[in-house]
Enzyme design. Structure first.
Site, mmCIF file in Angstrom:
data_model
loop_
_atom_site.group_PDB
_atom_site.id
_atom_site.type_symbol
_atom_site.label_atom_id
_atom_site.label_comp_id
_atom_site.label_asym_id
_atom_site.label_seq_id
_atom_site.Cartn_x
_atom_site.Cartn_y
_atom_site.Cartn_z
ATOM 1 C CB THR A 63 77.025 27.822 30.018
ATOM 2 O OG1 THR A 63 76.739 28.843 30.959
ATOM 3 C CG2 THR A 63 75.753 27.449 29.258
ATOM 4 N NE ARG A 113 85.673 25.052 32.806
ATOM 5 C CZ ARG A 113 84.946 25.726 31.910
ATOM 6 N NH1 ARG A 113 84.128 26.691 32.312
ATOM 7 N NH2 ARG A 113 85.043 25.465 30.627
ATOM 8 C CG HIS A 140 89.118 25.464 27.278
ATOM 9 N ND1 HIS A 140 88.549 24.270 27.685
ATOM 10 C CD2 HIS A 140 88.071 26.330 27.134
ATOM 11 C CE1 HIS A 140 87.241 24.410 27.771
ATOM 12 N NE2 HIS A 140 86.913 25.651 27.441
ATOM 13 C CD GLN A 143 85.697 26.482 23.008
ATOM 14 O OE1 GLN A 143 85.050 26.309 24.027
ATOM 15 N NE2 GLN A 143 85.119 26.640 21.827
ATOM 16 C CG ASP A 236 88.491 33.615 25.572
ATOM 17 O OD1 ASP A 236 87.281 33.753 25.863
ATOM 18 O OD2 ASP A 236 89.280 32.942 26.275
ATOM 19 C CB CYS A 276 85.697 29.668 23.461
ATOM 20 S SG CYS A 276 86.162 30.824 24.767
ATOM 21 N NE ARG A 303 83.757 22.529 24.473
ATOM 22 C CZ ARG A 303 83.910 23.068 25.681
ATOM 23 N NH1 ARG A 303 83.888 24.385 25.825
ATOM 24 N NH2 ARG A 303 84.152 22.317 26.745
HETATM 25 N N1 CP Z 1 83.592 27.792 26.185
HETATM 26 C C1 CP Z 1 83.442 27.267 27.414
HETATM 27 O O1 CP Z 1 84.257 26.494 27.921
HETATM 28 O O2 CP Z 1 82.292 27.662 28.031
HETATM 29 P P1 CP Z 1 81.836 27.370 29.521
HETATM 30 O O3 CP Z 1 82.720 28.182 30.425
HETATM 31 O O4 CP Z 1 80.410 27.843 29.568
HETATM 32 O O5 CP Z 1 81.967 25.907 29.816
HETATM 33 N N1 NVA Z 2 89.631 32.184 28.841
HETATM 34 C C1 NVA Z 2 88.343 31.939 29.446
HETATM 35 C C2 NVA Z 2 87.636 30.834 28.744
HETATM 36 C C3 NVA Z 2 86.271 30.532 29.246
HETATM 37 C C4 NVA Z 2 85.613 29.387 28.545
HETATM 38 C C5 NVA Z 2 88.528 31.623 30.917
HETATM 39 O O1 NVA Z 2 89.490 30.928 31.265
HETATM 40 O O2 NVA Z 2 87.729 32.087 31.718
#
Ligand code: CP
Ligand code: NVA
Length: 318
Positions: A63, A113, A140, A143, A236, A276, A303
């Site tokens: 998102t 990603r 990440h 973040q 998290d 996050c 973000r």
């Molecule tokens: N915090 C974060 O990266 O959120 P999304 O997975 O929604 O991008």
């Molecule tokens: N640790 C989580 C972060 C999501 C923003 C993941 O990797 O799914």
């Protein structure tokens, strides 16, 4: 920050201290210029990314990362292209190397990603344009910029403040501990046995901490030990994307790691809470998540300002 032009954005330890400082300052400047409170007329706000495009490879859901990058690119005059898991040939018919070589000919930045961090390494090895790591199993970094921005907004200088992580030793923790140590924060980490932070990244955190005045990088299996004396409590999800099959096992093994009002009371007076997002109630109670102490929504908003800063700096448009 001008020296950042053309560089990849892969993990926080790869940034020099002036680059980290410059990205945080530029993010705040962008909020002032493009934010809802800005006095600059939208039509007269600078558009440094005019004519520039960003391809966004998403092997996983998102998102915040997707919407902040697409919206931030528009604010700066550029365009972002969303490439979901079934939109392009990558992973089915085409390698990361070939994808990198082709997208580099169309786009000015490639954001990705991915599941395995090796994919980010491979992409950045072959791309001839700057790459942004938008989350891998190890890192990440976008973040972390948003988190540090929220903490600086709240506390000012972060040197000597103590950050406590409670939960999984995951991607979000890795960059946050690297970034916190770079800014001279003390780091206290509580994870269950078997869910510890990556040992190499912990080692790098200790080194960066000692270079930057951090007094304490501490690990434990006891949540309250990490939280005692802390100014920031962070958690998290216990089940990151790709780990869904382990859900029942993990929820059982993380029993006792929920951030709730009882745990927050052990932190210093005035301590704040970060997450996050996306968030589940098992890792943080509603009482804490929606409390005055919680910075989770400014953190989410950041973000956008931070990814805008990364893109503009990579293109030398600052
Ligand atoms: N915090 C974060 O990266 O959120 P999304 O997975 O929604 O991008
Ligand atoms: N640790 C989580 C972060 C999501 C923003 C993941 O990797 O799914």
């Amino acid at each position: 920050l001008s020296g950042f032009a053309g560089k990849h954005f892969i993990s926080i330890d790869k940034l020099t201290n002036p680059e980290l400082r410059g990205l945080l300052d530029l993010s705040k400047q962008y909020r002032d210029t493009y934010g809802k409170q800005s006095t600059v007329e939208p039509t007269s706000a600078p558009k440094p990314l005019t004519g520039k495009s960003i391809s966004m490879i998403f092997q996983k859901r998102s998102t915040r990362t997707r919407v902040s990058t697409e919206t931030g690119a528009v604010l700066l005059g550029g365009q972002a292209l969303f490439l979901g898991p079934s939109d392009i040939q990558l992973g089915v018919n085409e390698s990361m190397k070939d994808t990198a070589l082709v997208l580099s000919r169309f786009n000015d930045i490639i954001l990705a990603r991915v599941f395995s961090h090796n994919d980010i390494t491979e992409l950045s090895k072959h791309a001839t344009v700057p790459v942004i790591n938008a989350l891998s199993d190890l890192h990440h970094p976008l973040q972390t910029l948003a988190d540090l921005m929220a903490l600086e907004d709240h506390f000012g200088d972060l040197r000597g403040k103590t950050l406590a992580w409670v939960g999984d030793g995951n991607n979000v923790l890795h960059d946050l501990m690297l970034g916190g140590a770079k800014l001279g924060m003390n780091i206290r980490i509580a994870t269950p046995v078997g869910y510890e932070a990556n040992t190499d990244i912990l080692e790098t955190t200790r080194r960066l901490g000692s270079e930057n005045g951090t007094k304490d990088v501490f690990t434990t299996t006891v949540a309250s030990e990490a939280v005692q004396g802390s100014d920031v409590v962070v958690t998290d999800t216990w089940v990151s994307m790709g780990q869904e099959a382990e859900y029942a096992k993990r929820v059982k093994e993380f029993d006792g790691y929920q951030v709730n009002a009882t745990l927050m009371k052990q932190a210093n007076p005035g301590a704040v809470f970060l997450h996050c997002l996306p968030r589940h109630p098992e890792e943080v109670s509603d009482e804490v998540f929606y409390s005055e102490q919680s910075l989770v929504f400014p953190e989410a908003e950041n973000r956008m300002w931070t990814v805008m800063a990364v893109m503009a700096a990579q293109l030398g448009k600052i």
